[in-house]
Design a protein around this motif. Sequence first.
Motif, PDB file in Angstrom:
ATOM      1  N   GLN A   1       0.820  -1.204   0.000  1.00 22.05           N
ATOM      2  CA  GLN A   1       0.000   0.000   0.000  1.00 22.05           C
ATOM      3  C   GLN A   1       0.861   1.264   0.000  1.00 22.05           C
ATOM      4  OE1 GLN A   1      -2.898  -1.269  -0.961  1.00 22.05           O
ATOM      5  NE2 GLN A   1      -4.067  -0.084   0.552  1.00 22.05           N
ATOM      6  N   GLY A   2       2.113   1.094   0.383  1.00 18.77           N
ATOM      7  CA  GLY A   2       3.020   2.226   0.380  1.00 18.77           C
ATOM      8  C   GLY A   2       3.417   2.675   1.768  1.00 18.77           C
TER       9      GLY A   2
ATOM     10  N   VAL B   1      -0.853   4.894  -0.336  1.00 15.99           N
ATOM     11  CA  VAL B   1      -0.138   6.158  -0.504  1.00 15.99           C
ATOM     12  C   VAL B   1       0.191   6.309  -1.987  1.00 15.99           C
ATOM     13  CG1 VAL B   1       1.834   7.559   0.179  1.00 15.99           C
ATOM     14  CG2 VAL B   1       0.797   5.962   1.822  1.00 15.99           C
ATOM     15  N   VAL B   2      -0.414   7.317  -2.609  1.00 14.57           N
ATOM     16  CA  VAL B   2      -0.260   7.507  -4.055  1.00 14.57           C
ATOM     17  C   VAL B   2       0.866   8.488  -4.364  1.00 14.57           C
ATOM     18  CG1 VAL B   2      -1.426   8.152  -6.200  1.00 14.57           C
ATOM     19  CG2 VAL B   2      -2.718   7.035  -4.349  1.00 14.57           C
ATOM     20  N   GLU B   3       0.893   9.603  -3.650  1.00 15.95           N
ATOM     21  CA  GLU B   3       1.897  10.643  -3.890  1.00 15.95           C
ATOM     22  C   GLU B   3       2.364  11.211  -2.567  1.00 15.95           C
ATOM     23  OE1 GLU B   3       1.129  13.237  -7.759  1.00 15.95           O
ATOM     24  OE2 GLU B   3      -0.730  12.988  -6.624  1.00 15.95           O
TER      25      GLU B   3
ATOM     26  N   TRP C   1       0.474  13.839   1.913  1.00 22.32           N
ATOM     27  CA  TRP C   1       0.420  12.694   1.032  1.00 22.32           C
ATOM     28  C   TRP C   1      -1.008  12.457   0.541  1.00 22.32           C
ATOM     29  CZ3 TRP C   1       1.223  12.341   6.254  1.00 22.32           C
ATOM     30  CH2 TRP C   1       0.351  11.544   7.007  1.00 22.32           C
ATOM     31  N   HIS C   2      -1.037  11.955  -0.670  1.00 23.62           N
ATOM     32  CA  HIS C   2      -2.300  11.621  -1.326  1.00 23.62           C
ATOM     33  C   HIS C   2      -2.644  10.194  -0.938  1.00 23.62           C
ATOM     34  CE1 HIS C   2      -4.304  10.584  -5.495  1.00 23.62           C
ATOM     35  NE2 HIS C   2      -5.134  10.416  -4.475  1.00 23.62           N
ATOM     36  N   ALA C   3      -3.717  10.035  -0.144  1.00 23.47           N
ATOM     37  CA  ALA C   3      -4.149   8.715   0.326  1.00 23.47           C
ATOM     38  C   ALA C   3      -5.422   8.309  -0.407  1.00 23.47           C
ATOM     39  CB  ALA C   3      -4.393   8.733   1.830  1.00 23.47           C
ATOM     40  N   ARG C   4      -5.521   7.012  -0.640  1.00 20.02           N
ATOM     41  CA  ARG C   4      -6.721   6.489  -1.311  1.00 20.02           C
ATOM     42  C   ARG C   4      -7.276   5.345  -0.467  1.00 20.02           C
ATOM     43  NH1 ARG C   4      -5.530   5.649  -7.203  1.00 20.02           N
ATOM     44  NH2 ARG C   4      -5.919   7.899  -7.246  1.00 20.02           N
TER      45      ARG C   4
END
Length: 695
Positions: free
Chosen positions: A306-307, A333-335, A345-348
Amino acid sequence: MHAQIQAWGNYPPVPRDTEDGKTGTGYDATDPLRLLENTSDPVIRSWLSRQNAITKNIIGLIAKPEPISSPVVMREEDTPPEPDAVWLDLKTLQVYTMTGSDGNTRILQRDKTFGTEKVWYVTSQGERIGKFFVSADKNKLAFLLTDSKNTLTSKLRFIQIDGGGLMKDMLNDVDGVLPAVIWRSDGQGVIYARWNQTGSTVKTEVRQHLLGQTVTRDQSIFPGKNKLKSVPGSSYRLQFSPDAALVLLELQQPGLAERSYFYARNSDINGLNTRWKSLATTSDRVRQVVLTADGWYILSVKKNPQGSILKIEPKVPQLSRAKLAVETDQSQVVELAVAANGLYWHARIGGTDKLMQSTLNGKNIKEVTLPFQGKLSRLQAGTSKSGASFVLESASVAPSAYRVSEQGEILPFAAQKTSMSLPFTEKRLSVKAADGRLLWATLISRNPLPSDDKLPHGPTLLQLEYDSADSSDLAYEASRLEWVRRYGTLIVFRWFPAVAMSRAAPAVRDDPAADVIRLIELLQKEHLVQPGTLLAQELISGRNAVLLAALRRPDLFAAMHVRNCLSQAESVTVVQKAENHGALRNTQKPAGNAAALTDSPYEQLRSGVAYPAMLFSATGEVGQAPVWMSAKMAAALQLLNTDKSHPVLLRTAPESADVADPTTDMVSGWAFLLWRAGERNFSLQAGKPGGKQPK
């Protein structure tokens, strides 16, 4: 042999050689001015000194309302508008960008001591100023220029802070997707990523550019000494540490989300001999690395699919020593973006995009409330500034940019543009060359823009720029805007050479002088210039398009200033004395290169012609046209010109201090041009107290 300058004295007599060889320079019956080519001869040096003296005296007698050889500055407004962005803030000066009411952005330098400003650059339509990069000594700036039609690549331009202004160096095809430029530690060049796309194939290269060096000599510095195989379609990105001591290179292969990372010390950058150290390979499954002063933050999916956001110490940049920087729970964690005030951080989670925030030490984790639920992308932050920016879109809302403040407040990402009213207006003019290609000229005038039935205010000055066909920007300089502000209208003609359409077709012969004539005829047709009133400056050393145009069509010009005149080709026609009236006439001797004769101003001279007034400046620098070329051209015009009211003056370095510096030479030359234009404040005051009559 001498010629007279109407009412204010005589030109210095031209030294003559005789068959008995008394002057020791060698007699040439076909070219009586050939002896001027020997500038080491005491007789010729004496003649040059007298030419310098008469030029200095005449220009010194011109009444000036303000010193035109002083540093060029813009007038300070009573209430200076706020800048769009400040890029360099020192004790004595500040460099910033500001957008005017015309929609164009300007790069300005403010002197904090005197409150004056210089304009270093003005954007053209569709052009946007991007990121700035400051050299370690704070003496140079590099800045990116992007075009609205092409966001993949940028141009990189340079500014010398201590009075040098916009430099000639320009790098095209700089990576505009994730731009990063780093100055060499000695400030003599930059390292940058170059974008090269052919069809669907994209290739980026990491190169080193040394200031003053042609772009074709730029070296690729990666992989350097590393034995790495380059995968077709791979792209490179550059980052550098806040203290600019270290360069991080990101290598992304096509089809892979994971990247490889290499680093090198700035002081170890040495072209193809650069040795890069490996930080991570694709097997380490690293997707992002961000350099900061207190650590390197890493987004990795190796241990956690997932990061995970990790951190390593910059003193020991080893991935094996990375520690968890912040707990991200079970979200993807995307970015990652790192700002001065913390991590973003960009979370999805379950298909829903969220923006998360924490301090740099991973504490105080919280969610930032977005304006609406949608797709989040392009999360960015600067490690030296607080807050971050991002793009948000949904099915009902077009992609929109936002920024989040240190306090978590969401604001639309629109530049806070303060209108700055400058009294300048531009007009583009196109000229069709003989081969059909379009050449562009830019007319810059004070408001309002002159209509077809109204002439521009004040005298009109023509300058040339010599470019390649793919060059699109106009080199705005403070001095150019200062001419418009003080005196009149400026026309910048951007000329580029013709290109053969195929290998089989013969190359089209360039004739820039003919193109200059076409431009002036167009200006007259549109009532922008009256016949015989145009002023011109040929300031690019070794270029002669404007001078040749004046020799072919002297009726188009009032006066001109030529720097480092290139007056002769290898095969020449020669000037010979006409026995009946003591003037000179052209006598052509066989030449194997007819084109060379056409391009040689000295060979175009003829008797019985009223040439415009001219000022010749010669520096004698290595690599420039020799002084004798300007000397012979000036001497021949002094003798040939039928209208003795059109003075021909010569000044040379080192005797004339104004000649050495190109900007000073240009600006001081304005006095001569404005005098010949009949400007009231630049009349020749022969009886002025303290003034001396030229001898």
